[in-house]
Scaffold this active site. Structure first.
Site, PDB file in Angstrom:
ATOM      1  N   LYS A  51       0.807  -1.224   0.000  1.00  0.00           N
ATOM      2  CA  LYS A  51       0.000   0.000   0.000  1.00  0.00           C
ATOM      3  C   LYS A  51       0.838   1.271   0.000  1.00  0.00           C
ATOM      4  CE  LYS A  51      -4.415  -1.345   0.253  1.00  0.00           C
ATOM      5  NZ  LYS A  51      -5.490  -0.824  -0.606  1.00  0.00           N
ATOM      6  N   SER A 305       0.860  -9.964  -0.381  1.00  0.00           N
ATOM      7  CA  SER A 305       0.592  -8.525  -0.362  1.00  0.00           C
ATOM      8  C   SER A 305       0.841  -7.853   0.972  1.00  0.00           C
ATOM      9  CB  SER A 305      -0.857  -8.268  -0.799  1.00  0.00           C
ATOM     10  OG  SER A 305      -1.757  -8.913   0.082  1.00  0.00           O
TER      11      SER A 305
END
Length: 509
Positions: A51, A305
């Site tokens: 992110k 992720s």
């Protein structure tokens, strides 16, 4: 379609804070699956998540006037930490609005990066509404976690790195999907350079907003969203992300909680790192795909992720892992209530490893045994076990996929209720894990209905789960359901669940 994003991705400014993460070969997983399995290690970023890329690229493109007024976002997780670090690097004031249900470890992590944290509401939507209020009142810039071209371009640098690092086209790339920012960026770049590579989105089966949109041909809102993979718990795919991915993604695979837990273990065994549930989502999808297609020797890559999980959650993850790997079966077996029955039953199991054994006397004729057993995954071992026990005269119920059995009943085996509770109904309830949430639930029931059974478990996450038995007359069922709906917590009627009936339900006589 992807062409419009290629220049954006090539020009994305991310490496002032993010680093180029490696593509590692998962040796153990490759041998198990008979394919070349690769892991893109975004869990190794400074904030342990991809992110950071999108947040920094977005902020880097703001004007000086916009930076002076500051930025705001609503997030309970990785976007908050990424934005906080990006703001710290650029010396911009950042305000992160987080639900009051956010675990303290995540609140502290954001504050350590210098951002101001505002706790507002019990859900992401309530936090997002307040963030938009700050935009309107103070002129701050809202940095969306996924539905923004600059954010998408920042995440697209993951795809750019994969192409550069692997050098030859992969057969398939598996990407976790929440709002779709990572999938949009990766698909745009990879499909432009490697059009033959399959790009596959992977979603939690209880938060499959992209799958819903693709099936309907338009964006839609899920009525409920599961919270286990909180990094992907999004009710509606983004508008821009859906525009990008709808013609680029080859398919969407959904996976359950047990498969995610198993993938967390797989990543740990290959890397000695612990992914969060959303971080292991792509590998769980890769495993299902490889098994479904029966392929061998293919080059398959999963994006890991993120690794922002609470230590307290590991107990629950560990409990579910063996079932997710199809290495454990959970059975209910009826045995005669007489001397030697246990020994005879254990002999019938052969040399299998018993992982769990729960029993309590119920009546003079028979007993119910709740048993966990190791089985060989991916074949007929479980079916042969069930058939063998049936041939030896045992009445067996397979509870391996029964959520109530796995979440609650296994901890509550204690004998049937005598015939004194009238009209008992059983509900499974999921509620936000914050002070007063449980009291709110009990207060809403008031004194109108009697509680006959109660089991609560904290999973180290933003939510808790209870199993509750309540005396509800048939004429009162509608009113009781209305009371539950008014509370606003997710709930399921489990009164007919076989695990409850076998171990906890009323037995007359």
């Amino acid at each position: 379609m992807p062409e419009s994003y290629i220049k954006r991705i090539l020009d994305a400014r991310v490496y002032d804070v993010a680093k180029e993460t490696p593509v590692d070969r998962a040796e153990l997983m490759s041998r198990r699956l008979g394919n070349n399995v690769w892991l893109k290690r975004e869990d190794l970023q400074p904030v342990f998540s991809f992110k950071l890329r999108g947040a920094y690229n977005k902020m880097n493109r703001l004007s000086e006037a916009q930076r002076a007024l500051g930025v705001v976002a609503a997030s309970a997780g990785n976007h908050a930490q990424g934005l906080a670090m990006a703001a710290q690097k650029l010396n911009v004031k950042a305000t992160i609005v987080m639900p009051r249900t956010t675990p303290q470890i995540k609140v502290d992590a954001v504050r350590r990066r210098g951002a101001r944290v505002v706790l507002r509401g019990d859900s992401y939507d309530e936090a997002a509404d307040y963030a938009q209020q700050l935009v309107a009142e103070k002129g701050m810039t809202y940095v969306h976690p996924f539905d923004d071209p600059d954010v998408i371009a920042g995440q697209g640098t993951v795809g750019m790195e994969i192409v550069r690092q692997h050098q030859k086209p992969l057969d398939a790339i598996f990407v976790p999907v929440g709002g779709g920012g990572l999938l949009a960026g990766v698909a745009a770049y990879v499909k432009y350079v490697w059009p033959q590579t399959r790009v596959i989105g992977v979603e939690p089966e209880d938060a499959a907003c992209l799958k819903l949109a693709l099936e309907r041909g338009r964006r839609a809102v899920l009525p409920e969203v599961g919270l286990f993979a909180d990094g992907c718990a999004v009710a509606q795919i983004g508008k821009e992300t859906f525009r990008v991915v709808r013609n680029l993604v080859d398919e969407v695979i959904t996976v359950g909680t047990d498969e995610m837990c198993a993938a967390i273990k797989d990543i740990f065994e290959d890397t000695r790192s612990i992914a969060e549930p959303a971080g292991a989502l792509a590998l769980a999808g890769l495993k299902l795909y490889a098994d479904r297609e029966g392929i061998e020797g293919a080059d398959l890559l999963a994006i890991v992720s993120g690794a922002n999980t609470n230590f307290d959650r590991l107990r629950y993850i560990s409990e579910r892992t063996e079932i997710g790997e199809q290495r454990e079966a959970v059975l209910s077996v009826t045995i005669p209530e007489k001397p030697g029955s246990f020994r005879t039953f254990c002999n019938a199991l052969g040399r299998r490893n018993i992982t769990e054994f729960n029993y309590r006397f119920a009546d003079a004729a028979s007993a119910q045994v709740f048993v966990g057993l190791s089985v060989v995954p991916g074949g007929d071992d479980l079916a042969e076990l069930l058939a063998g026990l049936a041939r030896k005269g045992y009445d067996v119920v397979d509870l391996t996929d029964n959520e109530v059995a796995k979440l609650h009943v296994r901890y509550m085996v204690g004998g049937h209720v005598p015939g004194t509770i009238e009209n008992e109904r059983v509900y499974r309830v999921e509620f936000p894990e914050r002070p007063g949430a449980l009291a709110k639930f009990l207060s809403a029931l008031g004194q109108r209905w009697s509680i006959s059974m109660f089991h609560y478990r904290n999973h180290g996450a933003a939510y808790g789960r209870i199993l509750v038995g309540v005396g509800v007359a048939p004429s009162e069922k509608k009113a009781f359901t209305a009371a539950l709906e008014e509370i606003g917590y997710r709930f399921w009627d489990e009164s007919d669940n076989v695990a409850y009936q076998l171990y906890l339900g009323r037995r007359d006589g």
